[in-house]
Scaffold this motif. Structure first.
Motif, PDB file in Angstrom:
ATOM      1  N   THR A  23     -31.798 -27.767  21.575  1.00  0.00           N
ATOM      2  CA  THR A  23     -31.417 -26.366  21.383  1.00  0.00           C
ATOM      3  C   THR A  23     -31.552 -25.915  19.928  1.00  0.00           C
ATOM      4  N   LEU A  24     -31.041 -26.721  19.001  1.00  0.00           N
ATOM      5  CA  LEU A  24     -31.055 -26.297  17.600  1.00  0.00           C
ATOM      6  C   LEU A  24     -32.443 -26.437  16.976  1.00  0.00           C
ATOM      7  N   ARG A  26     -35.388 -26.739  18.234  1.00  0.00           N
ATOM      8  CA  ARG A  26     -36.536 -26.029  18.800  1.00  0.00           C
ATOM      9  C   ARG A  26     -36.761 -24.715  18.067  1.00  0.00           C
ATOM     10  N   ARG A  27     -35.735 -24.248  17.338  1.00  0.00           N
ATOM     11  CA  ARG A  27     -35.851 -22.990  16.612  1.00  0.00           C
ATOM     12  C   ARG A  27     -36.575 -23.148  15.280  1.00  0.00           C
ATOM     13  N   PHE A  28     -36.664 -24.363  14.795  1.00  0.00           N
ATOM     14  CA  PHE A  28     -37.275 -24.594  13.483  1.00  0.00           C
ATOM     15  C   PHE A  28     -38.517 -25.458  13.655  1.00  0.00           C
TER      16      PHE A  28
ATOM     17  N   ILE B  61     -25.567 -21.898  19.442  1.00  0.00           N
ATOM     18  CA  ILE B  61     -26.516 -22.077  18.335  1.00  0.00           C
ATOM     19  C   ILE B  61     -27.421 -20.863  18.123  1.00  0.00           C
ATOM     20  N   ASP B  62     -27.871 -20.240  19.206  1.00  0.00           N
ATOM     21  CA  ASP B  62     -28.860 -19.159  19.083  1.00  0.00           C
ATOM     22  C   ASP B  62     -28.411 -18.002  18.181  1.00  0.00           C
ATOM     23  N   ALA B  65     -28.735 -19.154  14.591  1.00  0.00           N
ATOM     24  CA  ALA B  65     -30.142 -19.273  14.197  1.00  0.00           C
ATOM     25  C   ALA B  65     -30.771 -17.887  14.043  1.00  0.00           C
ATOM     26  N   ASP B  66     -30.387 -16.945  14.928  1.00  0.00           N
ATOM     27  CA  ASP B  66     -30.902 -15.567  14.836  1.00  0.00           C
ATOM     28  C   ASP B  66     -30.485 -14.935  13.511  1.00  0.00           C
ATOM     29  N   LEU B  68     -29.725 -16.477  10.713  1.00  0.00           N
ATOM     30  CA  LEU B  68     -30.475 -17.097   9.623  1.00  0.00           C
ATOM     31  C   LEU B  68     -31.898 -16.553   9.565  1.00  0.00           C
ATOM     32  N   ASP B  69     -32.499 -16.364  10.755  1.00  0.00           N
ATOM     33  CA  ASP B  69     -33.850 -15.793  10.821  1.00  0.00           C
ATOM     34  C   ASP B  69     -33.874 -14.402  10.195  1.00  0.00           C
ATOM     35  N   ARG B 266     -38.869 -17.593  23.493  1.00  0.00           N
ATOM     36  CA  ARG B 266     -37.441 -17.415  23.777  1.00  0.00           C
ATOM     37  C   ARG B 266     -37.243 -16.935  25.206  1.00  0.00           C
TER      38      ARG B 266
END
Lengths: 165, 320
Positions: A23-24, A26-28, B61-62, B65-66, B68-69, B266
């Protein structure tokens, strides 16, 4: 640690690692540690050798059934082999996190090469196509950092488990 | 103490050999029993157990992360906004021309009494939950048999670009394997010629092979799914030819780069294909391919469906 508690800790960590990397990370795109391999390698530092091998096998099987593309047992074999090599070479990794990180990175590189080789032998070339650079360079490098960071807390967790048992 | 160590060393090697043999047996069984559904059931069971945990983890987490993006992209947002405004103006002008063409086409269809086949396909939007192995392209989505998803259903991204196929499915989750990792090739159409597109070891590019080629291909030629494909509906954009490819007798081969960016997905759309009435209750129904690079998406069921359908209607003329 010689107890089944150690094995349970190892498997719990493997599941946690699997979920976090699914999950984490895969974003980076450029940060791609293989945390399950890190857990297997660090497990070999803290568990009895037979238990470390079994933990490696089960962790690999867990990833195998989760990924769904490659043949069942491929990662189980790879992680067992890496746990075995880690057990044989664990004296090389002294207590410094940097040494553990470099050692884990090298073992990760071996595991990726072994995984690709056995995978191709079992007709998985299509599934393993692409991202070879990422597998052979980025993942071991990321694992150097991940293992360096995680070595101390994971060792403490095993020690805590041993004390309670 | 010494004896104890020796005993342990003796047990390490037998344990290792036993596990290696067991792993080889497992792999052989999985390869040999590919036609049976035992391995599929094991994987489906594992998916049912792990996917909910992934969903919870993604839920936590999303958003972080969003955030930070967004922070990292703050500096470029102004320039991007200006570029997008000018792009919107250009597209609006183009759209006006296309609407005129469409009206004329409608009149011509009525004059000549043309009846075009209307093969409606249901599209189910799904969120990408996670990728169990960071180096694997397969991923888990939050739609499964409960939403009408079945093994083999094609998957496209929010722009309508081909992503892959569903390979495992459980009640509320499914595993998608991209065509770049699929051992089965895809029948595609490029420059009026049918060919087979397949993955290559050690490359992110796909290999296109045309066996009855009549003319060479050029870099930038569009690759779409063919009408003779049994796995994908015809006309879905797949990718483009990377460099010119000449004829070798009656055959040719070329490298193809995919339009879909598998690593940053996504949201995806799962297509009920072939169309089967009565399977599940998909969220939206449309007959066209969407190709709107940069379009924003949300993930709420009915709204998403309506949005995707309107995007399809809006973008179809540009795509053609």
């Amino acid at each position: 640690m010689g107890s089944v508690r150690g094995l349970l800790i190892s498997l719990g960590l493997a599941i946690l690692a699997l979920i976090v990397q699914a999950t984490l990370f895969r974003r980076f795109e450029f940060v791609t540690p293989d945390l399950v391999v890190v857990v297997v390698i660090l497990g070999s530092l803290n568990l009895r050798p037979e238990l470390a091998l079994v933990a490696g096998f089960i962790a690999g099987l867990l990833v195998d059934v989760s990924v769904g593309t490659t043949v069942l047992g491929l990662r189980a074999l790879t992680y067992t082999a890496i746990a075995f090599i880690a057990i044989q070479t664990r004296s090389r990794a002294d207590s410094s996190p940097l040494a553990v990180g470099v050692w884990a990175g090298l073992l990760t590189l071996v595991s990726v090469a072994f995984f690709l080789m056995v995978g191709v032998l079992f007709g998985q070339s299509a599934e393993l196509g692409g991202q070879v650079f990422r597998r052979l360079v980025q993942v071991p490098l990321a694992n150097v950092v991940a293992a360096g960071i995680l070595a101390v807390p994971i060792t403490r967790l095993y020690q805590l488990g041993a004390r309670r048992s | 103490m010494m004896l104890d160590r020796e005993t342990r060393r003796d047990r390490t090697l037998p344990t290792f050999i036993s596990l290696v043999i067991f792993a080889f047996v497992l792999m052989t069984f999985d390869v040999r029993a590919a036609e049976t559904d035992l391995a599929a059931r094991v994987r489906s069971g594992a998916l049912t157990l792990i996917a909910p945990l992934q969903r919870v983890s993604a839920f936590v987490i999303d958003p972080i992360a969003d955030l930070l993006d967004s922070l990292s992209g703050l500096a470029t947002l102004r320039a991007e906004n200006a570029a997008l405004r000018s792009e919107v103006a250009r597209l609006q002008a183009e759209l006006a021309g296309v609407e005129d063409d469409q009206a004329r086409l409608l009149v011509l269809e009525q004059i000549y009494d043309l009846q075009l086949e209307d093969a409606a396909t249901a599209r189910t939007p799904a969120n990408v939950l996670g990728r169990p192995d960071p180096t694997e392209s397969s991923f888990v989505v939050d739609k499964g048999t409960d939403q009408g998803v079945a093994v083999g259903h094609p998957v496209v991204d929010q722009h309508g670009y081909v992503v892959g196929r569903v390979t495992e499915v459980s009640g509320g989750f499914a595993t998608v394997v991209p065509i770049s990792q699929d051992r089965e090739g895809v029948t595609v159409l490029v420059g009026g010629q049918n060919g087979i597109l397949s993955s290559q070891l050690g490359s992110d590019l796909l290999l296109l092979e045309v066996f009855d080629a009549v003319e060479p291909l050029r870099a930038g030629d569009l690759v779409v799914t063919s009408a003779v494909s049994i796995d994908f509906p015809a006309g879905l954009a797949v990718g483009e030819i990377v460099e010119d490819a000449g004829l070798e007798g009656t055959a040719l081969s070329a490298q193809v780069s995919l339009f879909a960016d598998i690593n940053t997905l996504r949201v995806v759309l799962i297509i009920t294909w072939p169309p089967e009435p009565g399977i599940g209750d998909p969220v939206t129904t449309t007959t066209t391919t969407t190709t709107v690079p940069g379009a924003t998406t949300s993930t709420t069921g009915g709204e998403w469906g309506a949005f995707a359908a309107s995007l399809s209607r809006w973008a179809w003329p540009f795509w053609r």
